[in-house]
Design a protein around this motif. Structure first.
Motif, PDB file in Angstrom:
ATOM      1  N   ASN A   1       0.798  -1.225   0.000  1.00 23.93           N
ATOM      2  CA  ASN A   1       0.000   0.000   0.000  1.00 23.93           C
ATOM      3  C   ASN A   1       0.832   1.277   0.000  1.00 23.93           C
ATOM      4  N   THR A   2       2.140   1.141  -0.127  1.00 23.46           N
ATOM      5  CA  THR A   2       3.005   2.322  -0.025  1.00 23.46           C
ATOM      6  C   THR A   2       2.599   3.428  -0.995  1.00 23.46           C
ATOM      7  N   GLU A   3       2.198   3.031  -2.208  1.00 27.01           N
ATOM      8  CA  GLU A   3       1.857   4.042  -3.217  1.00 27.01           C
ATOM      9  C   GLU A   3       0.573   4.787  -2.888  1.00 27.01           C
ATOM     10  N   GLN A   4      -0.185   4.309  -1.888  1.00 29.81           N
ATOM     11  CA  GLN A   4      -1.421   4.984  -1.514  1.00 29.81           C
ATOM     12  C   GLN A   4      -1.176   6.170  -0.576  1.00 29.81           C
ATOM     13  N   CYS A   5       0.001   6.229   0.012  1.00 28.55           N
ATOM     14  CA  CYS A   5       0.305   7.332   0.921  1.00 28.55           C
ATOM     15  C   CYS A   5       0.253   8.667   0.184  1.00 28.55           C
TER      16      CYS A   5
ATOM     17  N   ILE B   1      -6.810   0.346  -0.057  1.00 24.67           N
ATOM     18  CA  ILE B   1      -5.931  -0.364   0.865  1.00 24.67           C
ATOM     19  C   ILE B   1      -6.134  -1.874   0.764  1.00 24.67           C
ATOM     20  N   LYS B   2      -5.064  -2.577   0.447  1.00 30.98           N
ATOM     21  CA  LYS B   2      -5.083  -4.035   0.482  1.00 30.98           C
ATOM     22  C   LYS B   2      -4.839  -4.496   1.918  1.00 30.98           C
ATOM     23  N   HIS B   3      -5.637  -5.447   2.372  1.00 29.18           N
ATOM     24  CA  HIS B   3      -5.470  -5.968   3.735  1.00 29.18           C
ATOM     25  C   HIS B   3      -5.777  -7.452   3.728  1.00 29.18           C
ATOM     26  N   ASP B   4      -5.786  -8.083   4.885  1.00 33.20           N
ATOM     27  CA  ASP B   4      -5.867  -9.540   4.946  1.00 33.20           C
ATOM     28  C   ASP B   4      -7.162 -10.118   4.381  1.00 33.20           C
TER      29      ASP B   4
ATOM     30  N   GLY C   1      -4.470   7.715   6.295  1.00 30.62           N
ATOM     31  CA  GLY C   1      -3.843   8.849   5.637  1.00 30.62           C
ATOM     32  C   GLY C   1      -2.825   9.552   6.506  1.00 30.62           C
ATOM     33  N   LYS C   2      -2.120   8.782   7.346  1.00 31.62           N
ATOM     34  CA  LYS C   2      -1.167   9.368   8.286  1.00 31.62           C
ATOM     35  C   LYS C   2       0.192   8.678   8.186  1.00 31.62           C
ATOM     36  N   CYS C   3       0.652   8.487   6.976  1.00 30.88           N
ATOM     37  CA  CYS C   3       1.909   7.776   6.761  1.00 30.88           C
ATOM     38  C   CYS C   3       3.112   8.511   7.354  1.00 30.88           C
ATOM     39  N   GLU C   4       3.189   9.830   7.117  1.00 30.02           N
ATOM     40  CA  GLU C   4       4.346  10.577   7.609  1.00 30.02           C
ATOM     41  C   GLU C   4       4.373  10.583   9.133  1.00 30.02           C
ATOM     42  N   GLN C   5       3.210  10.680   9.751  1.00 33.84           N
ATOM     43  CA  GLN C   5       3.156  10.649  11.210  1.00 33.84           C
ATOM     44  C   GLN C   5       3.632   9.294  11.721  1.00 33.84           C
ATOM     45  N   MET C   6       3.269   8.229  11.024  1.00 37.15           N
ATOM     46  CA  MET C   6       3.728   6.911  11.417  1.00 37.15           C
ATOM     47  C   MET C   6       5.234   6.777  11.243  1.00 37.15           C
ATOM     48  N   ASP C   7       5.793   7.384  10.197  1.00 33.77           N
ATOM     49  CA  ASP C   7       7.247   7.377  10.019  1.00 33.77           C
ATOM     50  C   ASP C   7       7.936   7.867  11.289  1.00 33.77           C
TER      51      ASP C   7
END
Length: 338
Positions: free
Chosen positions: A53-57, A64-67, A188-194
């Motif tokens: 899902n990296t390209e979705q950031c 979002i692909k998930h289980d 939608g919080k990829c940078e915050q997770m970084d």
């Protein structure tokens, strides 16, 4: 009176943060709330990696692909329902207070570090069978579900709101890191997770640095009830955290079930040098074992290295705040408080 050494707690609360290995190239989407449920592929492959899902950031609308499938989430969700304790950790660390939590009808199952951050929320009942009517009434814009325990109600949840299903209840430490990443991508919080992951990695490295090089003792994590004792391989959450510090389990991780049913004889033959036990309330089978001569032959018992730990933290929480607290307690007990 229990013959197992009494608890020697070291509960210092590490700041709320999440774990290692940053997400690549992420950015927060702003504006609109999540859109209506758009889900496909209920028979999707299990354990979808966060890299899928990296390209979705950075996108306002994210697929979002998930289980359990693929779900579209729009905007930045703010009314999030969580059906596992590790998801509470993820959401809070991303700056959002969940509106509903499946807390097994016991708010004390939330570890204090999270409970203080969450504040008021609507309880949803049992994690494996949450109250769907209450969930609907909350008008969530995102539901975070366990891909194993909530698989049977995934379709129903998806009709209420966009639902992301990832590993939690059966997740190991690295699995939990992966799940935290997927949650951040969905929100939608990829940078915050970084930022959160980088901080967590630094905190865990600090605890690892307190473990002497060449530490060879075998450290077993077990849960005891009145009728049974289960040991855990490094595929389990708490033993995975310990392994990340260099504290290895005596039980081999075969990649299958991390839980191993143990008899007194297998405990003796396993010969743990250290035993961390998360007991259920009440009488324990382990206490019965402690009245036998075989029990005294276990190295952890002979060297007074049996520790009773809080089950909510060491077994149920499984979030990344929990990982830091487990790491801190383990090194404090084995090497002294810093």
């Amino acid at each position: 009176m229990s013959l197992i050494p009494k608890p020697r707690w070291a509960l210092s609360l590490v700041g709320i943060v999440i774990t290692s290995a940053a997400l690549a190239g992420c950015g927060s989407a702003g504006g609109a709330t999540a859109g209506g449920p758009q889900t496909s592929g209920s028979a999707a492959a299990k354990d979808v990696g966060a890299d899928a899902n990296t390209e979705q950031c950075g996108k306002t609308s994210r697929t979002i692909k998930h289980d359990l499938g693929t779900t579209t989430v729009r905007g930045t969700p703010s009314r999030v329902v969580v059906l596992e304790f590790s998801f509470v950790d993820a959401v809070v660390n991303l700056g959002v207070k969940p509106v509903g939590i499946a807390d097994d009808n016991d708010p004390d199952r939330l570890i204090p570090a999270l409970k203080d951050k969450v504040g008021k929320y609507t309880p949803l009942g049992l994690r494996a069978s949450p109250n769907l009517q209450v969930i609907t009434s909350l008008k969530p814009d995102l539901i975070l579900a366990d891909s194993q325990d909530n698989a049977g109600i995934y379709a129903q949840l998806s009709k209420i709101a966009p639902t992301i299903a990832v590993a939690s209840e059966a997740a190991g430490y690295q699995d939990t890191i992966n799940s935290e990443k997927v949650v951040a991508q969905a929100m939608g919080k990829c940078e915050q997770m970084d930022t959160v992951l980088a901080h967590h990695e630094k905190v865990m490295q600090g605890f690892k640095n307190r473990v002497p090089k060449g530490e060879a003792r075998k450290v077993l994590f077990a849960i005891s009830t009145d009728t049974g004792v289960s040991g855990y391989t490094e595929g389990g959450f708490a033993p995975g955290v310990l392994a990340a510090l260099g504290l290895r389990s005596p039980l081999p991780d075969t990649g299958g079930d991390a839980q191993v049913a143990m008899s007194l004889e297998t405990m003796v033959s396993t010969r743990p040098d250290v035993l961390f036990v998360a007991p259920h309330p009440g009488k324990l089978l382990l206490d019965q074992w402690a009245t036998t001569s075989l029990w005294d032959s276990i190295p952890a018992v002979a060297h007074d290295k049996v520790y009773k730990m809080n089950q909510n933290l060491w077994s149920r929480a499984r979030g990344l705040t929990a990982a830091e607290e487990i790491a801190e307690q383990a090194v404090d007990k084995l090497y002294g408080a810093s």
